[in-house]
Design an enzyme around this catalytic site. Structure first.
Site, short mmCIF file in Angstrom:
data_model
loop_
_atom_site.label_atom_id
_atom_site.label_comp_id
_atom_site.label_asym_id
_atom_site.label_seq_id
_atom_site.Cartn_x
_atom_site.Cartn_y
_atom_site.Cartn_z
N PRO A 232 9.29 -4.57 0.05
CG PRO A 232 10.36 -2.89 -0.91
CD PRO A 232 9.10 -3.73 -0.82
CB VAL A 233 11.18 -5.59 5.56
CG1 VAL A 233 11.12 -5.49 7.22
CG2 VAL A 233 10.80 -6.85 5.08
CE LYS B 240 1.11 1.77 4.11
NZ LYS B 240 1.46 3.00 4.40
CG ASP C 254 -1.41 1.00 7.27
OD1 ASP C 254 -1.86 2.11 7.22
OD2 ASP C 254 -0.05 0.80 7.13
N GLY D 52 7.36 1.73 4.87
CA GLY D 52 6.19 2.58 4.59
C GLY D 52 5.20 2.05 3.66
CG LEU D 53 6.39 0.35 0.17
CD1 LEU D 53 7.38 -0.31 -0.41
CD2 LEU D 53 5.47 1.02 -0.74
#
Length: 325
Positions: free
Chosen positions: A135-136, A41, A177, A139-140
């Site tokens: 990716p860890v 996200k 989220d 912010g995704l």
């Protein structure tokens, strides 16, 4: 922007935790295996308000989410009764998830397993396999995606047939989220992000006309940013004056290369470029292949990012049911 609750008190004393490279075996009496491809996200708009003690110190949010097409795959198989759970991780960029000191019981997918098991009264005898591509600590929403994929997959594996709203109630107890990640696409989040509202067709078209659709390039980093650290910096610095992501100023202060990547992308013609959530990843929306190539070239030549990932937006989860071999 994720948070987790303490481990459920109902967690059984017997559990198997498989680390990367360890075999994770499971047998489902029905012979079924459920896999969910769940997207990352980003936050197209992220307005941050006051912190609330009743929310465990979380800040009030008014955000517009967008699913972005880089996917983690969550695969679930039922184990023999009483066998407990197992977790297997794979992927080229696992970050601190693969650290020897990492407590796999704190993994978002495992927390989601026990939360749903407690909510529906089902034994949590499940093998979880996570193939990580998001990716860890970037912010995704990778951890939130894994939790959402687990809830969606278990809803199918256990034959619950719970509607999305009921699954969102479980997800809201796990993090900000996760309720959005159950559906992806576009949505508005309020509260601390757990109250999800559909975006109207008119508002969707407004997002598209502003360039928040189609191809996006993610500028990813080897570095990770702690969400609590970014919020602490936000509390000190305040909101970004020139961005709809109020956390962008704080994220760039802690990770200046993110600001450089935004600058380079805009100069190269990106229709939008922003820090994703609490960072450090940067998302650049590009109108065509020419601009995409220009952004790639700018990022590569300047060294503004460590990896570039291409993705389509908006993206939604996909559930697959197959027979175990």
């Amino acid at each position: 922007m994720t948070a987790t609750l303490p481990m459920p008190t109902t967690m059984p004393s017997r559990h198997a935790i498989a680390r990367p490279g360890d075999p994770a075996t499971a047998t489902d009496a029905s012979g079924r295996m459920v896999s969910v491809d769940v997207p990352a996200k980003t936050n197209l708009i992220l307005h941050v308000g006051a912190a609330h003690e009743e929310w465990g110190g979380r800040h009030e949010l008014d955000t517009v989410y967008c699913g972005i097409g880089v996917y983690d795959t969550v695969t679930l198989t039922a184990k023999e009764p009483g066998a407990g759970f197992s977790l297997d991780l794979s992927g080229a960029h696992l970050g601190n998830l693969a650290a020897s000191a990492s407590d796999m019981r704190r993994n978002h997918a495992v927390l989601a397993l026990f939360a749903l098991a407690e909510a529906c009264g089902h034994a949590p005898d499940v093998a979880i396999s996570l193939e990580k591509r998001i990716p860890v600590a970037a912010g995704l929403g990778g951890g939130s995606a894994d939790a959402a994929g687990t809830l969606l997959g278990l809803n199918e594996l256990w034959g619950l047939h719970w509607p999305l709203g009921r699954l969102r109630q479980v997800a809201a107890g796990l993090g900000a989220d996760m309720p959005f990640c159950l559906s992806g696409g576009y949505a508005r989040g309020r509260g601390f992000g757990e109250r999800i509202e559909e975006i109207t067709e008119g508002d969707r078209q407004g997002l598209v006309s502003r360039g928040f659709a189609g191809m996006a390039l993610i500028g990813a980093y080897r570095d990770e940013l702690s969400t609590p650290q970014v919020y602490a910096e936000f509390d000190r610095l305040g909101a970004s004056p020139d961005s709809d992501n109020h956390l962008q100023r704080a994220a760039i202060a802690l990770h200046p290369r993110s600001g450089q990547a935004i600058h380079e992308a805009r100069l190269a013609g990106a229709s939008q470029a922003l820090v994703s959530g609490s960072g450090p990843s940067v998302v650049a929306f590009v109108p065509d292949d020419r601009v995409a190539a220009a952004v790639r070239r700018a990022w590569t030549e300047s060294g503004a990012v460590d990896r570039i990932i291409a993705a389509q937006t908006p993206a939604t989860p996909a559930i697959r049911v197959s027979q175990c071999r």
